[in-house]
Design a protein around this motif. Structure first.
Motif, PDB file in Angstrom:
ATOM      1  N   MET A 186       0.846  -1.191   0.000  1.00 55.57           N
ATOM      2  CA  MET A 186       0.000   0.000   0.000  1.00 55.57           C
ATOM      3  C   MET A 186       0.878   1.236   0.000  1.00 55.57           C
ATOM      4  N   ASN A 187       0.680   2.105  -0.982  1.00 55.60           N
ATOM      5  CA  ASN A 187       1.442   3.325  -1.096  1.00 55.60           C
ATOM      6  C   ASN A 187       0.531   4.539  -0.996  1.00 55.60           C
ATOM      7  N   LYS A 188       1.129   5.637  -0.580  1.00 53.25           N
ATOM      8  CA  LYS A 188       0.444   6.916  -0.637  1.00 53.25           C
ATOM      9  C   LYS A 188       0.447   7.397  -2.087  1.00 53.25           C
ATOM     10  N   VAL A 189      -0.672   7.956  -2.540  1.00 52.88           N
ATOM     11  CA  VAL A 189      -0.745   8.474  -3.897  1.00 52.88           C
ATOM     12  C   VAL A 189      -1.301   9.891  -3.857  1.00 52.88           C
ATOM     13  N   LEU A 190      -0.719  10.770  -4.652  1.00 52.17           N
ATOM     14  CA  LEU A 190      -1.169  12.152  -4.752  1.00 52.17           C
ATOM     15  C   LEU A 190      -1.918  12.339  -6.065  1.00 52.17           C
ATOM     16  N   MET A 191      -3.071  12.966  -5.998  1.00 53.85           N
ATOM     17  CA  MET A 191      -3.831  13.279  -7.205  1.00 53.85           C
ATOM     18  C   MET A 191      -3.586  14.740  -7.565  1.00 53.85           C
ATOM     19  N   LYS A 192      -3.218  14.974  -8.828  1.00 54.78           N
ATOM     20  CA  LYS A 192      -2.868  16.316  -9.278  1.00 54.78           C
ATOM     21  C   LYS A 192      -3.639  16.659 -10.553  1.00 54.78           C
ATOM     22  N   LYS A 193      -3.489  17.885 -11.003  1.00 57.97           N
ATOM     23  CA  LYS A 193      -4.291  18.396 -12.109  1.00 57.97           C
ATOM     24  C   LYS A 193      -3.881  17.801 -13.441  1.00 57.97           C
ATOM     25  N   ALA A 194      -4.822  17.809 -14.359  1.00 55.69           N
ATOM     26  CA  ALA A 194      -4.580  17.369 -15.733  1.00 55.69           C
ATOM     27  C   ALA A 194      -3.868  18.475 -16.507  1.00 55.69           C
ATOM     28  N   ASP A 195      -3.339  18.129 -17.665  1.00 53.18           N
ATOM     29  CA  ASP A 195      -2.772  19.157 -18.538  1.00 53.18           C
ATOM     30  C   ASP A 195      -3.836  20.186 -18.906  1.00 53.18           C
ATOM     31  N   CYS A 196      -5.033  19.701 -19.173  1.00 55.03           N
ATOM     32  CA  CYS A 196      -6.185  20.572 -19.415  1.00 55.03           C
ATOM     33  C   CYS A 196      -7.385  19.925 -18.742  1.00 55.03           C
ATOM     34  N   ALA A 197      -7.924  20.592 -17.743  1.00 60.17           N
ATOM     35  CA  ALA A 197      -9.032  20.023 -16.983  1.00 60.17           C
ATOM     36  C   ALA A 197     -10.328  20.121 -17.769  1.00 60.17           C
ATOM     37  N   LEU A 198     -11.246  19.210 -17.462  1.00 63.65           N
ATOM     38  CA  LEU A 198     -12.578  19.231 -18.059  1.00 63.65           C
ATOM     39  C   LEU A 198     -13.624  19.341 -16.956  1.00 63.65           C
ATOM     40  N   ASP A 199     -14.512  20.314 -17.104  1.00 65.38           N
ATOM     41  CA  ASP A 199     -15.681  20.460 -16.244  1.00 65.38           C
ATOM     42  C   ASP A 199     -16.914  20.152 -17.081  1.00 65.38           C
ATOM     43  N   LEU A 200     -18.030  19.913 -16.409  1.00 66.76           N
ATOM     44  CA  LEU A 200     -19.252  19.526 -17.114  1.00 66.76           C
ATOM     45  C   LEU A 200     -20.429  20.319 -16.587  1.00 66.76           C
ATOM     46  N   GLY A 201     -21.160  20.973 -17.488  1.00 65.42           N
ATOM     47  CA  GLY A 201     -22.394  21.645 -17.098  1.00 65.42           C
ATOM     48  C   GLY A 201     -23.488  20.634 -16.798  1.00 65.42           C
ATOM     49  N   ASP A 202     -24.219  20.885 -15.711  1.00 63.20           N
ATOM     50  CA  ASP A 202     -25.262  19.952 -15.292  1.00 63.20           C
ATOM     51  C   ASP A 202     -26.465  20.753 -14.805  1.00 63.20           C
ATOM     52  N   GLY A 203     -27.307  21.134 -15.736  1.00 63.26           N
ATOM     53  CA  GLY A 203     -28.491  21.910 -15.391  1.00 63.26           C
ATOM     54  C   GLY A 203     -28.313  23.387 -15.677  1.00 63.26           C
ATOM     55  N   SER A 204     -29.344  23.994 -16.246  1.00 61.91           N
ATOM     56  CA  SER A 204     -29.333  25.427 -16.559  1.00 61.91           C
ATOM     57  C   SER A 204     -30.746  25.788 -16.952  1.00 61.91           C
TER      58      SER A 204
END
Length: 484
Positions: free
Chosen positions: A1-19
């Motif tokens: 079991m290792n510690k893992v760090l989550m970091k940002k993507a080269d280009c992040a993607l967000d998603l619209g959900d409702g408007s």
């Protein structure tokens, strides 16, 4: 079991959900469709508490004459924000914000706000948002346009000054909130950003620069149908649109002397204009340009949106039942791009761990989890995770083979077989199982001294899930099994 760090993507993607064009779709459904989480989920709300019609949604306000266009109403037709003066923190949008955060994503909140509101009103909103970790807040977007209702209530200078005030309040009272300014874009004819002089101080005050621009759009929806010849829709050259965004970043750096993240807060092609097949092609073309551009100038963009009453969504709403979505070709195409390394979160192994382990969740680009090696001999018939003891009540997001799985508190078993249905194992390998623990109720809670709770949520795990891999069925279809 290792510690893992989550970091940002080269280009992040967000998603619209409702408007104004569709209802919110729960994150469990979206996860099953896309097999992946986004950086953030975008919600769109409006806040005009001084109006006599408030909090009735604009489309439900009784009128003497029929609406002539989408924003022909006292205020924008987004759903009303019920926090602030009303203080209904168990209502919209907070129930959806909780859903988003417990599924390991950030809240991207768009609010159109009456620009006559006072600093006291904005402080109330800041207090509403404090428990939600990193919130990306976009106030009075597309503010150099003329179509939104708030632009009929104030001058552009007033709107710019109001935004600067909101930035100051958020930075003081809710420093976990990052302010997005969605203003004009670069104009080749002038060599400037639209209204850059009026909004210069707003560009300096915000945390993130932004712009909205579609590759094609039917802005006459839902009042007409896009047909030739017509003036209520348009289709735009993908390369020119791409360069307009990129030149906007360069110009903003020049006039502010700053280098801030740039996002595209609304982006897609409209199936009303291009049809379902070219809609998918245009978006894929744009995303491929981002991948191959060596400048890497864009921090992320928001795909507008998951399910749409028109044709701006990965699904369109079933007209017979708004709880049902009809998948479009763009969903499969976008899902393929979503899983590409360029748009995917990065993971970094950071040394061995022993139980019990304390996990930290800051945001979808900054979290500490655990990583386990899972030897896989061949295609399994069963692949399951079993949770026991205190782990049953844990709220977990798990990444396995690039696919994401969610475990809600109280769930005892998660089936991983959906991954293997679409990803066949040709030879023995070792796969990674990564486990993170975002807040179970969606909120951060004060603890001890200091303001660390504004940014971080902590969870302790004293056990690990049991992994069941079986490479043959319990009983084959042609085998006889009889219990004596």
């Amino acid at each position: 079991m290792n510690k893992v760090l989550m970091k940002k993507a080269d280009c992040a993607l967000d998603l619209g959900d409702g408007s104004e064009r569709g209802l919110y779709v729960n994150q469990d459904y979206i996860l099953q469709k896309l097999h992946c989480v986004h950086r953030g989920i975008s919600l769109m709300y409006t806040y005009y508490p001084n109006d006599k019609e408030w909090p009735t949604r604009a489309c439900n306000i009784k009128r003497e004459t029929a609406a002539k266009h989408q924003w022909d109403s006292p205020y924008e037709n987004y759903f009303p924000y019920r926090g602030g003066r009303e203080g209904l923190l168990d209502n919209e949008p907070f129930n959806f914000m909780n859903d988003i955060r417990r599924h390991g994503m950030d809240v991207v909140l768009t609010m159109t706000i009456d620009p006559s509101l006072t600093e006291k009103d904005i402080i109330e909103i800041a207090h509403d948002l404090r428990p939600y970790g990193r919130v990306l807040l976009r106030v009075n977007h597309e503010c150099t346009g003329s179509w939104f209702c708030y632009t009929r209530r104030a001058t552009y200078q007033h709107i710019a000054d109001f935004f600067v005030m909101v930035c100051r309040v958020m930075h003081e009272h809710a420093p976990n909130v990052k302010m997005i300014l969605c203003a004009g874009l670069f104009d080749d004819a002038t060599g400037k950003i639209e209204m850059e002089d009026i909004f210069l101080e707003a560009h300096k005050a915000c945390d993130i620069w932004s712009g909205d621009n579609y590759l094609s759009l039917h802005w006459g929806w839902p009042n007409d149908i896009a047909k030739k010849p017509g003036t209520s829709f348009g289709n735009f050259d993908t390369e020119k649109t791409y360069q307009k965004f990129k030149k906007s970043v360069m110009r903003l750096r020049e006039i502010t002397g700053m280098n801030k993240p740039m996002v595209l807060s609304e982006m897609n092609a409209d199936g009303d204009v291009n049809g379902p097949y070219d809609q998918a092609r245009k978006l894929r073309d744009f995303m491929e340009r981002l991948e191959t551009d060596p400048d890497k100038w864009l921090d992320g963009f928001t795909l507008y949106q998951f399910r749409d009453d028109g044709r701006l969504g990965l699904e369109i709403t079933d007209p017979n039942n708004s709880d049902v979505g009809i998948e479009q070709p763009i969903l499969k195409s976008y899902r393929e791009s979503l899983h590409k390394p360029f748009f995917s979160k990065k993971f970094e192994t950071a040394g061995a761990l022993q139980l019990p382990v304390k996990l930290r969740w800051s945001n979808s680009e900054d979290a500490e989890g655990i990583e386990l090696d899972v030897p896989v001999e061949k295609d399994p018939h069963f692949a399951e995770l079993y949770f026991k003891d205190d782990l049953i009540q844990a709220n977990l997001m798990m990444e396995f083979g690039g696919w994401w799985f969610y475990k809600a508190p109280g769930v005892k078993c998660i089936d991983l077989m959906s991954y293997f249905f679409e990803n066949k194992i040709s030879k023995a390998c070792t796969m990674k199982l990564r486990i993170f623990a975002p807040p179970a109720d969606g909120k951060n809670h004060p603890f001890g001294e200091g303001d660390d709770w504004l940014y971080n949520y902590y969870a302790e795990l004293s056990s690990l899930p049991e992994i069941r891999l079986e490479y043959e069925p319990v009983v084959g279809a042609d085998d006889e099994y009889k219990f004596d």
